[in-house]
Design an enzyme around this catalytic site. Structure first.
Site, short mmCIF file in Angstrom:
data_model
loop_
_atom_site.label_atom_id
_atom_site.label_comp_id
_atom_site.label_asym_id
_atom_site.label_seq_id
_atom_site.Cartn_x
_atom_site.Cartn_y
_atom_site.Cartn_z
N SER A 898 0.85 -0.98 0.34
CA SER A 898 0.16 -0.16 -0.51
C SER A 898 0.82 1.24 -0.03
O SER A 898 0.55 2.46 0.28
CB SER A 898 -1.44 0.28 1.09
N LYS A 941 -5.55 3.72 9.33
CA LYS A 941 -5.41 4.99 8.90
C LYS A 941 -5.90 6.43 8.38
O LYS A 941 -5.09 7.12 9.54
CB LYS A 941 -5.27 4.64 6.92
#
EC number: 3.4.21.53
Length: 999
Positions: A898, A941
């Site tokens: 990611s 996140k």
């Protein structure tokens, strides 16, 4: 009962034996002695006024003369019938009757009668030491008093209660209330370890308490009431007592020692002694014996004793009949079973349960009778077969024990027994909100489950898996669900479990075989529809005993657990109504077949606002109560909690936050105690006049715990002036207190002239007690205030520094978003030019990157060159420059798909010499064609971005749905862009602030 019967058998063999005896008395005036002589059936000879009893079984005159000489000192005189004994005890100085203050010894089982020995065990070391010291000082006497039974208990019922232990714990007035007033003056003959042997002398009555520990009391010495020694009724009663004792002696020979010891210490028998002797050797109830001890009327005492010895005779006859019946039953080769058979006959006579096969079968049938209608037919069939098998097996065989244990498990399980569930959605919502803050998605799923159960009228077991970082409340959620549903709760952890038998059970043929955890759960909870919490399911082990993950498939598969088969029981069990809740930190560690059976509910963690609510409403309140601190004594500000969360406890859960709060309150508790605060219930101070040093210390300590001082202290804790004190003053006092712990206020109080021991122990000091209390009340205790300024004094220096290193990221540096097992975090990706020259284009990677991130960096380098060629064809940076890409915190391994878009942005920023936009962070993987792939951990996140004060986040377009499901307070204040291609990221990252505002 046996002991009493045995004691009675030993009463008079040496003095009342059936063999011929010589009774020497011409003018024997004592009626008791005449009775004893008549019972012996011997000859009478004139030897003055003393009567001697001696055995003459051999018929030898010399032996008779020797026996007479030996028994001379044991003969009673005429005055003995009047209660004036000629005791054989050698008088000591002082005499026993001179002891008017004695230590009270509690007797738990039977009272002590004069002339009898009794061993007791003294567990109180202080009391034992006092007895040893008294004996050394030639004060070998104490008072022995029977302990009263607790209210509501039957003294005839034998239980396994800890009554003796509770008696040992009693002190002072509590112990005195439990003792009978009338007891016995006992001589301490020996002390071996904690065993003290007592010899009874005379009756006592407690008048008042002198000392609490050890319990010392004042006593009155009791004497029998005057009586007529020639009264016909008393004579007849005593004759009947002696006759009954003689009948008992015919069947037992175990009481000889009692008679010999009694006459050795007490002299010959008279009416009062005869009554005491009969009661003492009987096996009667202790309260009846105590009644004899308390009776001072000789006639009434004889009547009570006669009742007891009559009962003893009945018991002796019953013993004879039992023994006779058993002897007829036993043959020559069965002699070794004699004791067991006698024990069985006694138990049968008393109505006690036996442990033979018939009793076992009856017990198992009684268990299953109540469940017969609900029990499955195949289980009933197995139970009947095993019961038939049990009757055919020998009790000594190993197979018998295996069958018995198997039947025990089969009959104890709750076959078809389901607890009533509470399908009230509002009640469940209230309980879930009480126990946990936030977690709306988890609560919504539980309420859905309850709603379905309400509509159907019954609930079907489901398998829910709560996944998330440690400390977010997964286990406690399971407990709250059980409380909301009114289901029984059972938890077992499978972390590190490597044995399949823990799940499926052992085969019955193995030694020590046991059923599996699920069967043990059903036995423990007693219902077939509990809530079972399987903890740490992602940490299952795998050893030589098989794969437990595969064994869990049958347990957790809704299609299979209707007929779950345990290896030990070997009969199907219906687990379809059981609600399984599993917990895991990382669901990727759970095998896919097992994961497929579960419904995953992710708990990402808590943001700062949620942690603030949890800390204030749950953690702080519970910790304060656990530490015994009152709310008005301490104040933890919001600023302190916020600083604690951001600088010490950044993890997703709140377990570490709870530890830090507990650390703060422990230090506050120590600080309050050093200032003389005590939140214990106030006790009245008892100060006695005494010049003894120990009394002075006692008075001083009691004054320190004076209720007036404590109340004044608590009143000053809530003074408004103290609450408005500045933070600097509070900090100064806190620091001064910590630097100089030896100068604690408590020490100052101890040495305060106003509370001087000398004053307290004098009449003048007693007159000034009120003034001393008022002065102590003036001492104020500061209210402890915890703020961000003095937080470090309690929890140390901050653990975390700001994750955000740059206010404005320089060229070549971009903030990325990462997921960890402890929650989300931000990390920077830095790129710099190492070397430049024609054809020098290369890429160097550092930062403890995993294989996936290394591949992402190579892809980013390739895609970055393509984009730079498209945006600025004249820029040959990648072709001619050696680039070094680094991810800080090199000691932390990093991997995952990611970080591709972040790496490309970092490289393009360096190539174009242009920094990225301020307050921006991004995450997402990039393909070689520039497409952005979805990522995981959106909530973690997002929380990490909020913690670092990021205002703009770039997510892949495929994650828009995940972001929309987040709570509004998580998304508040964030500008989020969802992109499909990297060109959109390029435009968002490198446009100026004015362009952003215009767009």
């Amino acid at each position: 009962m046996l002991r009493a019967a045995a004691a009675a058998a030993a009463v008079f063999p040496s003095r009342f034996a059936a063999a011929p005896a010589v009774v020497v008395a011409e003018e024997v005036r004592s009626p008791l002695l005449r009775v004893l002589g008549a019972l012996r059936g011997g000859r009478v000879s004139t030897l003055g006024r003393r009567a001697r009893f001696c055995s003459n079984s051999s018929g030898s005159d010399s032996e008779a003369a020797a026996a007479e000489a030996k028994a001379e000192d044991a003969v009673a005189t005429e005055g003995e019938a009047d209660g004036k004994t000629s005791s054989a005890i050698v008088p000591t100085s002082p005499r026993p009757e001179d002891y008017l203050t004695v230590i009270a010894l509690p007797l738990p089982h039977r009272p002590l009668f004069p002339g009898f020995y009794m061993p007791i065990y003294v567990k109180d070391q202080k009391l034992l030491q006092t007895l040893v010291e008294n004996r050394k000082r030639s004060v070998p006497y104490a008072g022995a008093f029977l302990v009263k039974d607790e209210e509501g208990t039957d003294p005839n019922i034998v239980t396994n209660s800890d009554s003796e232990k509770s008696i040992d714990d009693l002190k002072g007035n509590e112990l005195l209330k439990r003792l009978h007033e009338v007891g016995t003056l006992a001589q301490i003959t020996s002390i071996q370890g904690d065993q003290v042997v007592l010899l009874g002398h005379r009756r006592l009555r407690i008048t008042e308490m002198v000392q609490e520990d050890p319990l010392t009391v004042k006593v009155d010495h009791l004497k029998e009431k005057p009586y007529n020694k020639d009264d016909d009724v008393i004579k007849a009663t005593s004759f009947e007592v002696i006759s009954t004792l003689r009948e008992v002696l015919k069947t037992s020979s175990l009481w000889k020692d009692h008679v010999q010891t009694y006459t050795q210490h007490m002299g010959d028998f008279n009416y009062p002694r005869l009554a005491d002797f009969g009661a003492a050797i009987s096996g009667a109830n202790k309260l009846l014996c105590q009644e004899v001890l308390e009776e001072l009327d000789v006639y009434n005492r004889l009547k009570l004793t006669l009742e007891l010895v009559k009962k003893e005779m009945e018991i002796s006859k019953l013993q004879q009949s039992i023994a006779k019946a058993i002897e007829e039953k036993i043959s020559g080769d069965q002699r070794r079973y004699l004791l067991n058979e006698q024990l069985k006959a006694i138990k049968k006579e008393l109505g006690l349960e036996t442990d033979d096969k018939t009793a076992l079968s009856a017990k198992f049938r009684e268990r299953i009778e109540a469940k017969k209608e609900k029990c499955p037919p195949h289980v009933l069939q197995v139970i009947e077969e095993e019961l038939t098998k049990l009757q055919l097996l020998e009790a000594s065989s190993s197979e018998f024990n295996v069958t018995r244990n198997y039947l025990d498990w089969l009959t104890v399980l709750p076959w078809g027994n389901y607890s009533n569930e509470n399908f009230d959605v509002h009640h469940a919502q209230q309980i879930l909100d009480e126990d946990h803050y936030g977690l709306s998605d988890v609560k919504e799923r539980i309420l859905e489950f309850i709603a379905v159960g309400k509509l159907r009228g019954t609930s079907q077991g489901k398998i829910i898996c709560l996944s998330g970082p440690p400390g977010v409340g997964k286990t406690s959620i399971g407990r709250s669900i059980a409380r909301a549903l009114d289901r029984k709760f059972y938890r077992f952890s499978v972390g590190g479990l490597a044995d399949v038998a823990e799940i499926k059970g052992h085969r019955r043929t193995y030694v020590g075989a046991m059923p599996g955890k699920m069967v043990q759960c059903l036995k423990s909870v007693g219902t077939s529809n509990p809530l079972v919490l399987i903890d740490e399911i992602d940490k299952l082990g795998r050893g030589h005993s098989g794969d437990p993950a595969s064994a869990l498939l049958e347990l957790l598969d809704p299609e299979q657990n209707v007929n779950f088969l345990d290896h030990y029981l070997d009969v199907p069990i219906d687990l379809s109504k059981v609600l399984f809740v599993c917990t895991a930190n990382v669901i990727e560690m759970i095998p896919n077949p097992l994961l497929d059976r579960m419904e995953i509910i992710a708990i990402a963690g808590y943001i700062t606002d949620e942690k603030m609510h949890i800390a204030r409403d749950y953690l702080e309140k519970n910790t304060r109560e656990a530490c015994g601190i009152k709310p008005e004594q301490v104040e933890v500000t919001d600023a302190a909690l916020l600083s604690l969360i951001e600088n010490y406890c950044r993890e997703a859960g709140v377990r570490n936050l709870q530890k830090q709060i507990e650390k703060i309150y422990r230090k506050i508790a120590l600080q309050l105690v050093r200032q003389g605060v005590s939140n214990e219930p106030a006790q009245e101070a008892v100060i006695e006049e005494s010049s003894d040093h120990g009394s002075a210390n006692k008075a001083k300590n009691e004054n320190l715990e004076d209720p007036a001082t404590e109340n004044a202290t608590m009143a000053n804790n809530t003074d408004p002036a103290l609450e408005e004190a500045s933070e600097s003053d509070v900090l100064k006092k806190t620091v001064d207190h910590d630097v100089h712990p030896a100068e604690a206020p408590k020490e100052a109080v101890l040495t305060d002239p106003a509370l001087s021991t000398d004053k307290l122990c004098t009449p003048e000091g007693n007159k000034d007690m009120e003034g001393a209390k008022e002065e102590a009340a003036d001492k104020t205790v500061e209210k402890v205030v915890i703020d961000s300024s003095n937080l470090g004094d309690y929890v140390g220096k901050p653990v975390f520094q700001a994750e955000r290193i740059y206010e404005q990221t320089p060229v070549g540096v971009v903030m990325g978003l990462a997921w960890t097992a402890m929650g989300g975090s931000t990390l920077y990706i830095e790129t710099t030019k190492v070397e430049e020259g024609d054809g020098k284009g290369a890429l160097v990677l550092t930062g403890q990157l995993g294989d996936v991130m290394k591949e992402s960096a190579q892809i980013a380098h390739t895609v970055g060159r393509a984009i730079l060629l498209d945006k600025d064809p004249d820029n040959l940076f990648f072709a001619n420059s050696k680039v070094h890409l680094h991810v800080p915190a090199g000691s932390t391994p990093k991997d995952g798909p990611s970080a591709g878009c972040t790496m490309i942005t970092s490289m393009l920023s360096l190539a174009m010499g242009k920094p990225v936009k301020k307050d921006i962070a991004m995450t997402g993987e990039v393909t070689l064609t520039g497409r952005i792939l979805p990522i995981g951990g959106v909530k973690e996140k997002t929380i990490a971005a909020r913690r670092s004060a990021v205002k703009t986040i770039i997510f892949p377009a495929a994650n828009k749905r995940d972001f929309d499901e987040l709570a509004p307070n998580v998304k508040e204040g964030l500008e989020v862009h969802f992109v499909d291609t990297y060109n959109e990221i390029f435009d968002l990252s490198f446009q100026s602030d004015t362009e952003t505002e215009r767009s």
